[in-house]
Write an enzyme that holds these catalytic residues in place. Structure first.
Site, PDB file in Angstrom:
ATOM      1  CB  ILE A 104     -92.426 -44.431  57.997  1.00  0.00           C
ATOM      2  CG1 ILE A 104     -93.554 -43.628  57.344  1.00  0.00           C
ATOM      3  CG2 ILE A 104     -92.324 -44.103  59.481  1.00  0.00           C
ATOM      4  CD1 ILE A 104     -94.956 -44.002  57.799  1.00  0.00           C
TER       5      ILE A 104
ATOM      6  CB  THR B  34     -95.679 -45.143  64.623  1.00  0.00           C
ATOM      7  OG1 THR B  34     -94.576 -45.587  63.831  1.00  0.00           O
ATOM      8  CG2 THR B  34     -95.181 -44.482  65.887  1.00  0.00           C
TER       9      THR B  34
ATOM     10  NE  ARG C 262    -103.153 -48.499  59.304  1.00  0.00           N
ATOM     11  CZ  ARG C 262    -102.624 -47.290  59.108  1.00  0.00           C
ATOM     12  NH1 ARG C 262    -101.812 -46.758  60.004  1.00  0.00           N
ATOM     13  NH2 ARG C 262    -102.933 -46.597  58.028  1.00  0.00           N
TER      14      ARG C 262
ATOM     15  CG  ASP D 285     -99.483 -42.641  66.837  1.00  0.00           C
ATOM     16  OD1 ASP D 285    -100.049 -41.878  67.643  1.00  0.00           O
ATOM     17  OD2 ASP D 285     -99.485 -42.451  65.605  1.00  0.00           O
TER      18      ASP D 285
ATOM     19  CD  GLU E 287    -106.067 -46.856  65.312  1.00  0.00           C
ATOM     20  OE1 GLU E 287    -104.997 -47.236  65.808  1.00  0.00           O
ATOM     21  OE2 GLU E 287    -106.132 -45.999  64.413  1.00  0.00           O
TER      22      GLU E 287
ATOM     23  CG  HIS F 148    -103.596 -43.346  64.005  1.00  0.00           C
ATOM     24  ND1 HIS F 148    -104.087 -44.542  63.561  1.00  0.00           N
ATOM     25  CD2 HIS F 148    -102.725 -42.941  63.036  1.00  0.00           C
ATOM     26  CE1 HIS F 148    -103.557 -44.839  62.385  1.00  0.00           C
ATOM     27  NE2 HIS F 148    -102.721 -43.876  62.051  1.00  0.00           N
ATOM     28  CD  GLN F 149    -100.037 -37.271  69.213  1.00  0.00           C
ATOM     29  OE1 GLN F 149    -100.731 -37.586  70.173  1.00  0.00           O
ATOM     30  NE2 GLN F 149     -99.268 -36.194  69.218  1.00  0.00           N
TER      31      GLN F 149
ATOM     32  CG  PHE G 189    -101.647 -38.420  60.411  1.00  0.00           C
ATOM     33  CD1 PHE G 189    -102.180 -39.045  61.513  1.00  0.00           C
ATOM     34  CD2 PHE G 189    -102.362 -37.377  59.833  1.00  0.00           C
ATOM     35  CE1 PHE G 189    -103.414 -38.654  62.037  1.00  0.00           C
ATOM     36  CE2 PHE G 189    -103.599 -36.982  60.350  1.00  0.00           C
ATOM     37  CZ  PHE G 189    -104.118 -37.623  61.456  1.00  0.00           C
TER      38      PHE G 189
HETATM   39  P1  NAD Z   1     -93.834 -48.214  52.777  1.00  0.00           P
HETATM   40  O1  NAD Z   1     -94.687 -48.998  51.855  1.00  0.00           O
HETATM   41  O2  NAD Z   1     -92.964 -47.139  52.220  1.00  0.00           O
HETATM   42  O3  NAD Z   1     -92.869 -49.217  53.595  1.00  0.00           O
HETATM   43  C1  NAD Z   1     -93.296 -50.418  54.170  1.00  0.00           C
HETATM   44  C2  NAD Z   1     -92.097 -51.347  54.244  1.00  0.00           C
HETATM   45  O4  NAD Z   1     -92.525 -52.542  54.920  1.00  0.00           O
HETATM   46  C3  NAD Z   1     -91.566 -51.775  52.863  1.00  0.00           C
HETATM   47  O5  NAD Z   1     -90.173 -51.604  52.809  1.00  0.00           O
HETATM   48  C4  NAD Z   1     -91.959 -53.236  52.761  1.00  0.00           C
HETATM   49  O6  NAD Z   1     -91.051 -54.022  51.998  1.00  0.00           O
HETATM   50  C5  NAD Z   1     -91.946 -53.637  54.230  1.00  0.00           C
HETATM   51  N1  NAD Z   1     -92.706 -54.867  54.485  1.00  0.00           N
HETATM   52  C6  NAD Z   1     -93.824 -55.314  53.863  1.00  0.00           C
HETATM   53  N2  NAD Z   1     -94.178 -56.510  54.368  1.00  0.00           N
HETATM   54  C7  NAD Z   1     -93.273 -56.814  55.318  1.00  0.00           C
HETATM   55  C8  NAD Z   1     -93.081 -57.925  56.180  1.00  0.00           C
HETATM   56  N3  NAD Z   1     -93.908 -58.991  56.132  1.00  0.00           N
HETATM   57  N4  NAD Z   1     -92.054 -57.900  57.042  1.00  0.00           N
HETATM   58  C9  NAD Z   1     -91.183 -56.845  57.058  1.00  0.00           C
HETATM   59  N5  NAD Z   1     -91.290 -55.780  56.262  1.00  0.00           N
HETATM   60  C10 NAD Z   1     -92.318 -55.762  55.398  1.00  0.00           C
HETATM   61  O7  NAD Z   1     -94.818 -47.649  53.883  1.00  0.00           O
HETATM   62  P2  NAD Z   1     -94.561 -46.411  54.859  1.00  0.00           P
HETATM   63  O8  NAD Z   1     -95.031 -45.154  54.220  1.00  0.00           O
HETATM   64  O9  NAD Z   1     -93.172 -46.474  55.392  1.00  0.00           O
HETATM   65  O10 NAD Z   1     -95.627 -46.730  56.025  1.00  0.00           O
HETATM   66  C11 NAD Z   1     -95.493 -47.890  56.829  1.00  0.00           C
HETATM   67  C12 NAD Z   1     -96.759 -48.073  57.630  1.00  0.00           C
HETATM   68  O11 NAD Z   1     -96.865 -47.024  58.587  1.00  0.00           O
HETATM   69  C13 NAD Z   1     -98.059 -47.943  56.808  1.00  0.00           C
HETATM   70  O12 NAD Z   1     -98.407 -49.183  56.182  1.00  0.00           O
HETATM   71  C14 NAD Z   1     -99.058 -47.543  57.841  1.00  0.00           C
HETATM   72  O13 NAD Z   1     -99.667 -48.700  58.363  1.00  0.00           O
HETATM   73  C15 NAD Z   1     -98.230 -46.866  58.930  1.00  0.00           C
HETATM   74  N6  NAD Z   1     -98.503 -45.420  59.049  1.00  0.00           N
HETATM   75  C16 NAD Z   1     -98.832 -44.915  60.265  1.00  0.00           C
HETATM   76  C17 NAD Z   1     -99.090 -43.563  60.417  1.00  0.00           C
HETATM   77  C18 NAD Z   1     -99.422 -42.944  61.753  1.00  0.00           C
HETATM   78  O14 NAD Z   1     -99.950 -41.819  61.787  1.00  0.00           O
HETATM   79  N7  NAD Z   1     -99.128 -43.593  62.864  1.00  0.00           N
HETATM   80  C19 NAD Z   1     -99.034 -42.718  59.299  1.00  0.00           C
HETATM   81  C20 NAD Z   1     -98.672 -43.266  58.072  1.00  0.00           C
HETATM   82  C21 NAD Z   1     -98.402 -44.614  57.949  1.00  0.00           C
END
Ligand code: NAD
Length: 339
Positions: A160, A237, A239, A263, A268, A300-301, A303
């Site tokens: 993301i 967006t 957690r 988000d 929540e 939380h929209q 996604f």
């Molecule tokens: P991902 O695993 O592809 O990327 C996460 C990144 O965070 C990685 O590059 C990792 O190295 C980095 N990371 C881990 N620990 C860290 C730290 N201590 N400091 C800095 N960076 C760190 O995950 P993603 O698919 O990009 O998703 C990221 C987050 O987005 C998910 O974990 C989820 O919580 C959230 N998310 C939210 C929604 C939504 O609807 N709002 C939807 C999907 C995911």
């Protein structure tokens, strides 16, 4: 395979049913969320399918795995999300329950929503919409700022975060980032990695895209807010508990934090995904947040796009089929993977 699917809404059921080809799996939908008090609903199921609002802690896992009290011990937890902070992975492993997730369904969906929060907070289109509908065409208090040339800080440059960086580069922003693993592809595109504290000091806008782990819990507390540029914008967006909400409120009150777009929210579970418009909200913290003119909350929209729901359903059904067929679980979340 017989699967109990928790916290489902009608729009989601349609997608899961569509990709459950030939009704291979018996999908039983529950509106209720799964937690330690509702595990009895999973009686007789080999697999449970859960979302971000379900809380599968050690107590819930113990109950799910207990064949003595459950006619069928649960052997598989299927997450319909990328984040897995709501499942106690260690407890699942101890009880020989596999956990699978949807690692990347549509990173653009969430990245684009983060951008929507930025643009709305900045250019106040939500306020203009209401104003114009009431015949008020004044631009008083609608002034924003150009994104072009601003410094955007990205915390977490995985799927993301990468999509988000690319969009912000397109706006002509200077993109700086902090991640425990740097991406050479992003560096080549012009993203500059910096230490966490340096991102805090330099960014006009910060967007959070790292997972919630013990290391990132309350990453943004009063100490972090005090290092940020005065009047900067924070977008979450990721957690809810990446931000200590009580500290964010103090920082908004004293003007350190200029804008907050979220988000996700640390409490929540009892709010988001429910229509509470006829209820008295008991959460005073979110009520206080909602009272700020420079705070924007969405439920939380991030996604929630057609493309993302397609991919979530396809991967969820594949994860269940792979488990049933004894194939390697490519989307398994193991203790090793989260270290
Ligand atoms: P991902 O695993 O592809 O990327 C996460 C990144 O965070 C990685 O590059 C990792 O190295 C980095 N990371 C881990 N620990 C860290 C730290 N201590 N400091 C800095 N960076 C760190 O995950 P993603 O698919 O990009 O998703 C990221 C987050 O987005 C998910 O974990 C989820 O919580 C959230 N998310 C939210 C929604 C939504 O609807 N709002 C939807 C999907 C995911």
């Amino acid at each position: 395979m017989k699967v109990a699917i928790f916290s489902t809404k009608p729009y989601e059921r349609e997608y899961l049913d569509r990709f459950n080809i030939n009704n291979r799996h018996q999908l039983i939908y529950f509106d209720a969320s799964l937690n330690a008090d509702t595990t009895n609903l999973a009686a007789g199921f080999e697999a449970v399918c859960v979302f971000v609002s379900d809380k599968i802690d050690a107590k819930a896992i113990e109950k799910l795995s207990n064949a003595a009290t459950q006619p069928q011990a649960v052997k598989l937890i299927v997450l319909r999300s990328a984040g897995f902070n709501n499942v106690d992975i260690k407890a699942a492993a101890e009880h020989h329950i596999k956990v699978v997730r949807v690692p990347a369904y549509s990173p653009q969906a969430v990245a684009e929503h983060a951008v929507a929060l930025i643009l709305t907070l900045n250019r106040k289109t939500h306020k203009a919409y209401n104003r114009v509908r009431e015949g008020n065409f004044s631009v008083e208090n609608l002034m924003g700022f150009n994104l072009y040339g601003k410094t955007v800080g990205v915390i977490g440059t995985g799927n993301i975060g990468t999509a988000f960086c690319q969009i912000m580069l397109g706006f002509g922003c200077n993109v700086i980032a902090y991640d425990i693993k740097e991406s050479s592809a992003l560096k080549e595109k012009g993203v500059e990695y910096r230490a966490f504290d340096e991102v805090l000091c330099a960014a006009d806008i910060i967007s959070l895209h790292c997972p919630l782990t013990p290391d990132t819990h309350y990453l943004f507390d009063s100490a972090a807010f005090s290092q940020m540029k005065k009047g900067a914008m924070l977008i979450n967006t990721g957690r809810g508990a990446l931000i200590k909400t009580a500290d964010a409120i103090d920082s908004l009150k004293n003007g350190e934090l200029g804008y907050l777009g979220i988000d996700v929210y640390e409490q929540e579970e009892n709010l988001f995904f429910n229509d509470l418009s006829e209820s008295i909200i008991q959460d005073d913290v979110i009520e206080r947040l909602m009272s700020f003119h420079n705070v924007l909350i969405t439920p939380h929209q991030g996604f929630f796009t057609k493309e993302a729901l397609d991919q979530i359903a396809i991967t969820t059904i594949k994860n269940i089929s792979d488990f049933e067929d004894g194939l390697p679980l490519e989307n398994e979340v193991t203790i090793e993977k989260i270290k």
